[in-house]
Design a protein around this motif. Structure first.
Motif, PDB file in Angstrom:
ATOM      1  N   CYS A  82     -86.439 -78.714 -63.258  1.00 48.03           N
ATOM      2  CA  CYS A  82     -87.851 -78.334 -63.426  1.00 48.03           C
ATOM      3  C   CYS A  82     -88.563 -78.988 -62.380  1.00 48.03           C
ATOM      4  O   CYS A  82     -89.792 -78.167 -62.363  1.00 48.03           O
ATOM      5  N   GLU A  83     -88.444 -80.070 -62.079  1.00 48.84           N
ATOM      6  CA  GLU A  83     -89.575 -80.781 -61.148  1.00 48.84           C
ATOM      7  C   GLU A  83     -89.182 -79.869 -59.893  1.00 48.84           C
ATOM      8  O   GLU A  83     -90.480 -79.903 -59.209  1.00 48.84           O
ATOM      9  N   ARG A  84     -88.322 -79.505 -59.280  1.00 47.36           N
ATOM     10  CA  ARG A  84     -88.086 -78.794 -58.132  1.00 47.36           C
ATOM     11  C   ARG A  84     -88.944 -77.452 -58.160  1.00 47.36           C
ATOM     12  O   ARG A  84     -89.578 -77.059 -57.438  1.00 47.36           O
ATOM     13  N   LEU A  85     -88.712 -77.006 -59.501  1.00 50.06           N
ATOM     14  CA  LEU A  85     -89.562 -75.624 -59.551  1.00 50.06           C
ATOM     15  C   LEU A  85     -91.003 -75.728 -59.650  1.00 50.06           C
ATOM     16  O   LEU A  85     -91.909 -74.958 -59.000  1.00 50.06           O
ATOM     17  N   LEU A  86     -91.400 -76.699 -60.141  1.00 46.84           N
ATOM     18  CA  LEU A  86     -92.662 -77.121 -60.252  1.00 46.84           C
ATOM     19  C   LEU A  86     -93.476 -77.562 -58.930  1.00 46.84           C
ATOM     20  O   LEU A  86     -94.619 -77.287 -58.553  1.00 46.84           O
ATOM     21  N   THR A  87     -92.703 -77.857 -58.149  1.00 46.65           N
ATOM     22  CA  THR A  87     -93.220 -78.855 -56.949  1.00 46.65           C
ATOM     23  C   THR A  87     -93.188 -78.020 -55.860  1.00 46.65           C
ATOM     24  O   THR A  87     -93.643 -78.032 -54.742  1.00 46.65           O
ATOM     25  N   SER A  88     -92.037 -76.906 -55.870  1.00 50.14           N
ATOM     26  CA  SER A  88     -91.793 -76.116 -54.625  1.00 50.14           C
ATOM     27  C   SER A  88     -92.943 -74.822 -54.615  1.00 50.14           C
ATOM     28  O   SER A  88     -93.142 -74.185 -55.648  1.00 50.14           O
ATOM     29  N   PRO A  89     -93.637 -74.683 -53.616  1.00 49.70           N
ATOM     30  CA  PRO A  89     -94.765 -73.647 -53.569  1.00 49.70           C
ATOM     31  C   PRO A  89     -94.121 -72.235 -53.229  1.00 49.70           C
ATOM     32  O   PRO A  89     -93.048 -72.193 -52.641  1.00 49.70           O
ATOM     33  N   ILE A  90     -94.864 -71.306 -53.827  1.00 48.35           N
ATOM     34  CA  ILE A  90     -94.307 -70.044 -53.475  1.00 48.35           C
ATOM     35  C   ILE A  90     -94.815 -69.483 -51.901  1.00 48.35           C
ATOM     36  O   ILE A  90     -96.082 -69.767 -51.722  1.00 48.35           O
ATOM     37  N   PRO A  91     -93.989 -69.070 -51.201  1.00 46.79           N
ATOM     38  CA  PRO A  91     -94.430 -68.766 -49.836  1.00 46.79           C
ATOM     39  C   PRO A  91     -95.591 -67.835 -49.816  1.00 46.79           C
ATOM     40  O   PRO A  91     -95.596 -66.829 -50.557  1.00 46.79           O
TER      41      PRO A  91
END
Length: 146
Positions: A82-91
């Motif tokens: 969940c943390e990775r999904l939250l912090t990874s930006p959409i290109p």
């Protein structure tokens, strides 16, 4: 706790939920932690399970202890995901590509509806409504993305 972290809820609303679910002492402990609340909760659960395991005189307690540790590992991995999904930006290229495809679709839509036999006025009205909805959904997506 994971939901509150993902949704960026205020500390006061989180405190109320923690006090209601955990009690005042545990909620105060959780608020005092320097790590993120989901990680602190998993750490606390590991500590409590280890304490119960040490006090247990039952030699067969290893199986439930192992099962609980496995469940905590899964919870920890889910929290990390969940943390990775939250912090990874959409290109940005993905967003631009999606907007271009939507624009192309909305430009071709009136031509396709007239070619299918729909009257011109009905085609314009239907295209305007569909365009309004799709552009609105795209704007909502952009807001959520930020």
């Amino acid at each position: 706790s994971v939901k509150a972290t993902v949704r960026n809820e205020s500390a006061s609303s989180q405190r109320e939920v923690y006090e209601m679910m955990l009690g005042k002492e545990e909620a105060a402990w959780l608020q005092a932690q320097t790590t993120k609340p989901p990680i602190a909760i998993v750490h606390r659960l590991r500590h409590l399970i280890a304490g119960v395991c040490m006090m247990s005189t039952n030699p067969n307690f290893f199986v439930p202890h192992s099962s609980m540790e496995h469940a905590l590992d899964d919870l920890d991995a889910t929290t990390g995901g969940c943390e990775r999904l939250l912090t990874s930006p959409i290109p940005p290229t993905y967003s631009r590509h999606l907007s271009r495809i939507m624009c192309l679709y909305l430009c071709i839509l009136p031509l396709a509806s007239v070619a299918s036999g729909m009257p011109s006025l009905g085609s314009m009205l239907a295209s305007a409504i569909v365009s309004y909805v799709l552009v609105g959904v795209d704007e909502i997506g952009m807001e959520v993305e930020n």
